[in-house]
Design a protein around this motif. Structure first.
Motif, PDB file in Angstrom:
ATOM      1  N   ARG A 102     -38.125  -9.236 132.104  1.00  0.00           N
ATOM      2  CA  ARG A 102     -37.376 -10.065 131.143  1.00  0.00           C
ATOM      3  C   ARG A 102     -35.898  -9.716 131.073  1.00  0.00           C
ATOM      4  O   ARG A 102     -35.096 -10.522 130.620  1.00  0.00           O
ATOM      5  CB  ARG A 102     -38.004  -9.941 129.752  1.00  0.00           C
ATOM      6  CG  ARG A 102     -39.364 -10.637 129.658  1.00  0.00           C
ATOM      7  CD  ARG A 102     -39.855 -10.676 128.230  1.00  0.00           C
ATOM      8  NE  ARG A 102     -38.877 -11.308 127.345  1.00  0.00           N
ATOM      9  CZ  ARG A 102     -38.759 -11.031 126.043  1.00  0.00           C
ATOM     10  NH1 ARG A 102     -39.557 -10.142 125.487  1.00  0.00           N
ATOM     11  NH2 ARG A 102     -37.861 -11.641 125.296  1.00  0.00           N
ATOM     12  N   ASP A 120     -30.405 -10.884 130.105  1.00  0.00           N
ATOM     13  CA  ASP A 120     -31.758 -11.428 130.298  1.00  0.00           C
ATOM     14  C   ASP A 120     -31.841 -12.133 131.659  1.00  0.00           C
ATOM     15  O   ASP A 120     -30.845 -12.266 132.363  1.00  0.00           O
ATOM     16  CB  ASP A 120     -32.153 -12.357 129.139  1.00  0.00           C
ATOM     17  CG  ASP A 120     -31.243 -13.567 129.009  1.00  0.00           C
ATOM     18  OD1 ASP A 120     -30.493 -13.887 129.959  1.00  0.00           O
ATOM     19  OD2 ASP A 120     -31.291 -14.204 127.944  1.00  0.00           O
ATOM     20  N   SER A 175     -39.387  -5.098 130.956  1.00  0.00           N
ATOM     21  CA  SER A 175     -39.981  -6.137 130.104  1.00  0.00           C
ATOM     22  C   SER A 175     -39.434  -6.058 128.691  1.00  0.00           C
ATOM     23  O   SER A 175     -39.535  -7.006 127.921  1.00  0.00           O
ATOM     24  CB  SER A 175     -41.500  -5.992 130.079  1.00  0.00           C
ATOM     25  OG  SER A 175     -41.826  -4.701 129.593  1.00  0.00           O
TER      26      SER A 175
END
Ligand SMILES: Nc1nc2c(c(=O)[nH]1)N[C@H]1C(S)=C(S)[C@@H](COP(=O)(O)O)O[C@H]1N2
Ligand SMILES: [Mo]
Length: 258
Positions: A159, A182, A233
């Motif tokens: 992510r 991101d 993540s």
């Protein structure tokens, strides 16, 4: 798992010239077909789907012309890292420097400066805005981060991209600058790993040998003196957990959109 991957790559490098790096670069054509989709792992399928979903809605930052270039692009923050290893690499012309790319990727790897320079490059003239109240227009040349992502293939869990730098910000040598973005910004066409400023090798004061350009955000997101990119993540486990040096210690916003 590893050997299945190896076999798959061997197969792909036979059917498609250039192997898996080119394979994903060429996926605009290929991922339409079912046989091709079945070759991808679940993770690859998911990250391509995410990529597809994100790209169309990304607006581009304004680009300028040569006539708009600032006569001088100043330095801010670190202008010469107090790091013995980095200094030693700088005196060797960064011939022994390498960018490590790892974390939630299918194929972790390292890139020498020479390898990065040999990859498809992009040049863009953009305005850098620092929160401290100054701006400068510069011409940046580098590899789009998206090219590296196509190479290393982020897993479905990835992510954020975290950027680790060579410069300590305080007396403690562990206080190295870091930043994160991101995956939407990571895949963006103007997000570059820049090795040139105004047609010259990136000066030390501006982040040699490689720095991030993430044009829709403020200056502090543009990590200089890059050593490593890690896909994660969550930002929770990283240093203070807020995703960057200034975010952790000084209350800066993580998303610094302009
Ligand atoms: N590694 C590292 N990256 C950094 C900084 C820094 O001190 N160290 N300063 C940030 C800030 S606040 C700005 S405005 C820009 C400055 O880039 P420049 O030195 O090329 O002007 O780099 C950003 N990236
Ligand atoms: Mo800044």
């Amino acid at each position: 798992m590893k050997s299945i991957d190896k076999a798959r790559r061997r197969f792909l490098s036979r059917v498609l010239p250039g192997g898996s790096a080119l394979l994903l670069a060429g996926c605009d054509r290929l991922d339409q077909s079912d046989w091709f989709r079945k070759l991808l792992t679940n993770g690859e399928r998911a990250s391509l789907t995410v990529h597809r979903a994100l790209i169309p809605r990304r607006a581009m930052a304004q680009e300028f012309t040569e006539a708009d270039l600032s006569p001088f692009f100043r330095s801010n923050g670190t202008s010469n890292p107090a790091n013995a290893l980095w200094q030693q690499m700088a005196s060797a012309g960064f011939s022994n420097w390498a960018l490590q790319v790892d974390g939630l990727v299918t194929y972790p790897r390292q890139y020498s400066l020479q390898q990065l320079r040999a990859m498809p490059a992009r040049t863009q003239i953009t305005r850098h805005d620092c929160v401290e109240g100054w701006s400068a227009i510069g011409k940046w040349t580098g590899v789009p981060l998206a090219r590296l992502l196509e190479d290393v293939v982020p897993t479905a869990e990835a992510r954020y991209a975290v950027f680790y730098c060579a410069d300590p910000m305080e007396a403690d040598p562990a206080s190295l600058y870091y930043e994160s973005i991101d995956m939407e910004d990571a895949w963006h066409a103007q997000t570059l790993l820049a090795y040139q400023l105004n047609g010259e090798p990136l000066p030390v004061k501006n982040g040699a040998p490689l720095r991030l350009r993430v044009e829709r955000q403020l200056g502090y997101k543009h990590a200089k003196y890059l050593m490593k990119i890690e896909l994660v993540s969550s930002l929770d486990g990283i240093r203070g957990g807020k995703g960057g040096y200034w975010e952790d210690g000084h209350g800066y916003q993580w998303y610094a959109g302009i």
